[in-house]
Design an enzyme around this catalytic site. Structure first.
Site, PDB file in Angstrom:
ATOM      1  CG  ASP A   1      29.182 152.944  56.334  1.00 28.61           C
ATOM      2  OD1 ASP A   1      29.865 153.005  55.251  1.00 28.61           O
ATOM      3  OD2 ASP A   1      28.870 153.707  56.996  1.00 28.61           O
TER       4      ASP A   1
ATOM      5  CE  LYS B   1      36.248 156.684  54.876  1.00 32.61           C
ATOM      6  NZ  LYS B   1      37.051 157.425  55.538  1.00 32.61           N
TER       7      LYS B   1
ATOM      8  CD1 TRP C   1      32.754 156.369  60.971  1.00 33.31           C
ATOM      9  CD2 TRP C   1      31.118 157.607  60.214  1.00 33.31           C
ATOM     10  NE1 TRP C   1      33.283 157.479  60.708  1.00 33.31           N
ATOM     11  CE2 TRP C   1      32.494 158.381  60.121  1.00 33.31           C
ATOM     12  CE3 TRP C   1      30.111 158.401  59.748  1.00 33.31           C
ATOM     13  CZ2 TRP C   1      32.664 159.689  59.691  1.00 33.31           C
ATOM     14  CZ3 TRP C   1      30.271 159.716  59.077  1.00 33.31           C
ATOM     15  CH2 TRP C   1      31.633 160.181  59.274  1.00 33.31           C
TER      16      TRP C   1
END
Ligand code: PMP
Length: 366
Positions: A176, A200, A107
Site C-alpha cells: 500500500d 496525496k 493503515w
C-alpha cells in the site's frame, strides 16, 4: 501553493493534499473547453477519442516515471486505497486463503481488519511493541503457506517509513503505497501488487491505482465472491473501463504525472523530498518546544508528526500558523499533536515558511 488576495498559503494536509500549482492552473485554463473540444473533460464520454488519449497518456507517463515493466498491468480503479483492502485478498487468495501482514501502524491494521473478512490473517511482524515508532520485529513465518505478504511502506498517520528487505520470498509482496508512491525510486519488479489512493501524490481522492504483475491475474479461491468491479482480471480485460472510470480524476493524474516528468522524474523529486524532510526534522530536533520520537532511520519523508512538550501551546501554534497561511497542520484525530505532510507538490518554500514560523513561535513562547 495558492495565492489569495493578501497572502500566499501552503497546505500541509495529509490528504486530499495540495496539488502542484502549475497543474491547478492548467486544469483551470482547460476547465470549460478542453483543447478546443468545446466541452470540459468532466462532460466528455469516456469512450471519446479525447478521453482515450488522456487515459493512454496517463498510463504511459506513470509507466515511464516508475519504470513499470511490461509484465505488469496498470489499473485505474475507484474507491481509493481502502477498497483495495478488500480487492487484494479477494483477488490474490489463489491457493491458501491465508495472507501475511507486516503491522506497522494504523493503515496496516485497517488493511488487516478488512482482509480478515476473507482470508486468515497472519502477522509476520509488528512494531506495536514500540507503539509503531521503531523497526518491526519479524516473526518466524513460512512464506510458502501465504498467498501474499502485505506491507505499508509509509504509515501516513504515524509518520513512519519502513522499506523492509525480505529478499527472495516464496509469496508475492503487496504494498500500500498511498502516501509514498512516486516520492522515491523503487524497483517495481520486487512487488506483486502496488496500490495507492490518489489524493496525496497523484490527484483527486476516489481514484485508486493498482499496478499488478500479469502472472497474478489468475483465478482466486474467492472468485465467485468478487464484485465485478473489484475483479482485477475484469478491470484489466476492459482496460480500466469495466464501467465509467473517474474521468476527471484520471485527467488530473495525467497532468500531475506530466508535471513530475518536467521536474526531472522520480529520482529528481526524491532528492527534493530528502532535502525538505531533512530541513524540517532538523528544525524539530533543534526546538525546545516540540519533538518527534520516531526512530531516526524510520522517519517519514512525506508525513512529519510533531508534538509539544507542553500540550497547552498546541492550539495557539495551530491557530497562529493558520493565520500565517500555513494550513492543516493538526495531527490525525487518533494521534493528536501536529503533522506536516510534505508530499511531492509541497515546494521547498513551504517548508522554509513553516520552519521560520516554528522559530518565531518558539522565540515568543520560551
Ligand atoms: N492507506 C494509507 C497508507 C493511507 O494513508 C490512506 C489514506 N490516508 C489510506 C490507505 C486510505 O485511503 P482512501 O481514503 O483513499 O481509502
Amino acid at each position: 501553493m495558492a495565492e489569495t488576495q493578501q497572502q500566499q498559503t501552503f497546505n500541509f494536509c495529509s490528504g486530499p493534499a495540495m496539488l502542484p500549482s502549475e497543474v491547478m492552473a492548467t486544469a483551470q485554463s482547460e476547465f470549460l473547453n478542453f483543447q478546443k473540444s468545446g466541452i470540459s473533460v468532466m462532460e466528455m464520454s469516456h469512450r471519446s477519442p479525447e478521453f482515450q488519449s488522456i487515459l493512454e497518456s496517463t498510463e504511459k507517463r506513470l509507466r515511464n516515471l516508475m519504470q513499470i515493466p511490461e509484465s505488469y498491468r496498470v489499473l485505474f480503479m475507484q474507491g481509493g486505497a481502502s477498497l483495495q483492502f478488500s480487492a487484494v485478498p479477494l483477488n490474490l487468495a489463489s491457493q491458501h486463503l491465508r495472507a501475511g501482514f507486516l503491522n506497522t501502524g494504523y493503515w496496516s491494521q485497517k488493511a488487516m481488519t478488512e482482509a480478515a473478512k476473507y482470508v486468515d490473517v497472519i502477522e509476520v511482524g509488528s512494531s506495536e511493541g514500540s507503539r509503531f515508532k521503531s523497526l518491526p520485529d519479524v516473526f518466524d513465518v513460512d512464506f510458502n503457506e501465504l498467498d501474499y505478504l502485505h506491507i505499508t511502506p509509509n504509515e501516513t498517520i504515524g509518520g513512519v517509513e519502513c522499506w523492509p528487505e525480505f529478499g527472495e520470498i516464496a509469496c508475492p509482496i503487496v504494498a500500500d503505497m498511498s502516501s509514498c508512491i512516486l516520492s522515491r525510486s523503487i524497483d517495481v519488479s520486487q512487488f506483486g501488487v502496488i496500490y495507492a489512493g490518489a489524493q496525496k501524490n497523484i490527484g483527486p481522492a476516489g481514484l485508486g491505482i493498482v499496478i499488478v504483475k500479469d502472472e497474478l491475474l489468475v483465478s482466486s479461491e474467492l472468485d465467485d465472491d468478487i464484485p465485478r468491479l473489484l475483479n482485477y482480471r475484469t478491470v484489466a480485460k476492459n482496460d480500466s473501463m469495466a464501467n465509467t472510470p473517474p474521468t476527471y480524476a484520471i485527467y488530473l493524474a495525467n497532468l500531475v504525472f506530466g508535471w513530475l516528468q518536467e521536474q526531472g522524474g522520480v529520482a529528481e523529486i526524491e532528492q527534493k523530498n530528502i532535502k525538505k524532510a531533512e530541513m524540517l526534522y532538523a528544525a524539530i530536533d533543534d526546538s525546545r518546544l516540540i519533538y518527534n520520537d520516531i526512530d531516526i532511520s524510520l522517519r517519514s519523508r512525506m508525513n512529519v508528526p510533531f508534538f509539544f512538550h507542553d500540550e497547552n501551546l498546541q492550539s495557539a501554534f495551530l491557530e497562529e500558523a493558520q493565520n500565517q497561511g500555513l494550513l492543516n497542520l493538526s495531527g490525525h484525530r487518533s494521534q493528536g499533536g501536529c503533522r506536516a505532510s510534505i508530499y511531492n507538490a509541497m515546494p521547498i518554500e513551504g517548508v522554509q515558511s513553516l520552519i521560520e514560523f516554528m522559530k518565531k513561535f518558539e522565540n515568543s513562547h520560551v
